[in-house]
Design a protein around this motif. Sequence first.
Motif, PDB file in Angstrom:
ATOM      1  N   LEU A  84       0.850  -1.189   0.000  1.00  0.00           N
ATOM      2  CA  LEU A  84       0.000   0.000   0.000  1.00  0.00           C
ATOM      3  C   LEU A  84       0.885   1.237   0.000  1.00  0.00           C
ATOM      4  O   LEU A  84       1.865   1.319   0.745  1.00  0.00           O
ATOM      5  CB  LEU A  84      -0.881   0.003   1.258  1.00  0.00           C
ATOM      6  CG  LEU A  84      -1.656   1.281   1.535  1.00  0.00           C
ATOM      7  CD1 LEU A  84      -2.802   1.452   0.556  1.00  0.00           C
ATOM      8  CD2 LEU A  84      -2.196   1.280   2.962  1.00  0.00           C
ATOM      9  N   TRP A  85       0.549   2.192  -0.864  1.00  0.00           N
ATOM     10  CA  TRP A  85       1.237   3.481  -0.844  1.00  0.00           C
ATOM     11  C   TRP A  85       0.215   4.580  -0.611  1.00  0.00           C
ATOM     12  O   TRP A  85      -0.915   4.481  -1.094  1.00  0.00           O
ATOM     13  CB  TRP A  85       1.874   3.803  -2.197  1.00  0.00           C
ATOM     14  CG  TRP A  85       2.966   2.884  -2.680  1.00  0.00           C
ATOM     15  CD1 TRP A  85       3.616   1.919  -1.963  1.00  0.00           C
ATOM     16  CD2 TRP A  85       3.527   2.855  -3.991  1.00  0.00           C
ATOM     17  NE1 TRP A  85       4.537   1.296  -2.731  1.00  0.00           N
ATOM     18  CE2 TRP A  85       4.509   1.844  -3.986  1.00  0.00           C
ATOM     19  CE3 TRP A  85       3.301   3.587  -5.154  1.00  0.00           C
ATOM     20  CZ2 TRP A  85       5.267   1.543  -5.122  1.00  0.00           C
ATOM     21  CZ3 TRP A  85       4.047   3.287  -6.275  1.00  0.00           C
ATOM     22  CH2 TRP A  85       5.033   2.275  -6.260  1.00  0.00           C
ATOM     23  N   VAL A  86       0.627   5.598   0.084  1.00  0.00           N
ATOM     24  CA  VAL A  86      -0.154   6.834   0.135  1.00  0.00           C
ATOM     25  C   VAL A  86       0.755   7.935  -0.391  1.00  0.00           C
ATOM     26  O   VAL A  86       1.867   8.126   0.101  1.00  0.00           O
ATOM     27  CB  VAL A  86      -0.626   7.160   1.567  1.00  0.00           C
ATOM     28  CG1 VAL A  86      -1.459   8.438   1.570  1.00  0.00           C
ATOM     29  CG2 VAL A  86      -1.437   6.009   2.140  1.00  0.00           C
ATOM     30  N   ILE A  87       0.275   8.622  -1.433  1.00  0.00           N
ATOM     31  CA  ILE A  87       1.083   9.667  -2.072  1.00  0.00           C
ATOM     32  C   ILE A  87       0.400  11.008  -1.850  1.00  0.00           C
ATOM     33  O   ILE A  87      -0.806  11.139  -2.090  1.00  0.00           O
ATOM     34  CB  ILE A  87       1.201   9.384  -3.590  1.00  0.00           C
ATOM     35  CG1 ILE A  87       1.838   8.012  -3.810  1.00  0.00           C
ATOM     36  CG2 ILE A  87       2.027  10.468  -4.276  1.00  0.00           C
ATOM     37  CD1 ILE A  87       1.813   7.567  -5.255  1.00  0.00           C
ATOM     38  N   ASN A  88       1.130  11.988  -1.362  1.00  0.00           N
ATOM     39  CA  ASN A  88       0.505  13.289  -1.104  1.00  0.00           C
ATOM     40  C   ASN A  88       0.349  14.075  -2.402  1.00  0.00           C
ATOM     41  O   ASN A  88       0.760  13.625  -3.460  1.00  0.00           O
ATOM     42  CB  ASN A  88       1.277  14.060  -0.030  1.00  0.00           C
ATOM     43  CG  ASN A  88       2.637  14.546  -0.519  1.00  0.00           C
ATOM     44  OD1 ASN A  88       2.937  14.512  -1.707  1.00  0.00           O
ATOM     45  ND2 ASN A  88       3.459  14.991   0.397  1.00  0.00           N
ATOM     46  N   LYS A  89      -0.243  15.267  -2.295  1.00  0.00           N
ATOM     47  CA  LYS A  89      -0.595  15.957  -3.535  1.00  0.00           C
ATOM     48  C   LYS A  89       0.621  16.487  -4.275  1.00  0.00           C
ATOM     49  O   LYS A  89       0.526  16.859  -5.439  1.00  0.00           O
ATOM     50  CB  LYS A  89      -1.605  17.068  -3.261  1.00  0.00           C
ATOM     51  CG  LYS A  89      -1.096  18.209  -2.418  1.00  0.00           C
ATOM     52  CD  LYS A  89      -2.193  19.261  -2.290  1.00  0.00           C
ATOM     53  CE  LYS A  89      -1.800  20.325  -1.285  1.00  0.00           C
ATOM     54  NZ  LYS A  89      -2.938  20.881  -0.609  1.00  0.00           N
ATOM     55  N   ALA A  90       1.779  16.506  -3.623  1.00  0.00           N
ATOM     56  CA  ALA A  90       2.988  16.967  -4.305  1.00  0.00           C
ATOM     57  C   ALA A  90       3.755  15.806  -4.918  1.00  0.00           C
ATOM     58  O   ALA A  90       4.798  16.010  -5.531  1.00  0.00           O
ATOM     59  CB  ALA A  90       3.871  17.718  -3.319  1.00  0.00           C
TER      60      ALA A  90
END
Lengths: 244, 133
Positions: free
Chosen positions: B6-12
């Motif tokens: 699982l990855w969580v990528i921020n808006k940048a």
Amino acid sequence: MAYTQPHPRLSVLSTSSLPPSADYASPTNSSTRFSLASAPSLSNTLVGSTKATSARPSIYDRNLNKTRFTEVSGSAFAFLFSEMVQYTQKRVSGIGDLERRLNTLGYRVGVRVLEMMMFRQESSSKNPKRETRLLPVLMLIHSQVWKAVFGKAADAIEKSVENADEYMIIDNDPPIERHISVPRDMSQLSCSSFTAGIVEAVLDGLGFPARVTAHNTPTTQYPTRSTILIKLDKIVLEREELMK
Amino acid sequence: MAIFGLWVINKAGGLVYQRNFSDGLAQLTSNENLVLAGTLHGIHAITRNLSPTGTSSGAHVIEGESFKMTILLTPTATKFVLLTSLTETTADSMLQKVYEAYSDAVMKNPFHTPEMPIRSEGFDRRITSLIGS
């Protein structure tokens, strides 16, 4: 615009959510809009209506028992409490200071909780009474106060083995900590200090001065389990002795 | 049927959370993971503009020979990416649950700084109970 608006911090209602323009200029209109008691203007903006506000009684005129079992959104409260902690954290140095400030915020809530609870319970009763003994007061906090604030009773109430003046109220899953993960370098911090403030205010209000603190006591089953430690003032114990 | 990671990528485009669940994909260093997440962020931005019918939420599933990645884009431009086997059918509903856990355990946590790496025991716990360790 001769009419000066109250400073936004002083007003309970957010002026930005009110309908814009001309209304602001008219003093007759705005006097009811900005008075703290006229919550109808708030509910009006919620449903998007700008009709006359006179029909609904203000929040202070409404029946106390009508709102007794109404609930607020848990998420909304979680975000509000999160902001309260962040706001406080910016203004303190150290964990002890942070806990004390949260305690103070809770104290302000507790004073009102006690008043409201007493009005609701005793005003309709034929022979209104006030608790004067310690154990019934602790039971009142454990069940009634917890139910009024969190919608459920606390999980346990214990007496300290070592110190006669210490009592503990235990909550296995305190709603205010449900979404909070305290970072490791602040592991002593317990956000339940807010709850401790509420308890302290209720005890003070009933004439049982005490120092109340909150402590994390996690178990594998309940990782957010908290203990509210009540250290009663000397005079309370002396009085209890006399009343025996 | 397996969930690999699982990855969580921020808006940048920064990788703020990364966790592996079962073996099946090559183990990568944290630096390689960061580069991959940044690359995916770029590819995703391109796919958003490739749509012939105007606005698009970008690539939803990217399939390879041995795995697929399912991407959930939130209204605040945070991306949740689930790496699964090709036969996994629960990826979409799982991502919704992960999003819910993120909203609860990360966004409501006063000690989380938005757009920064997620270090929250509560979130770890929720993910463990959702997907397993």
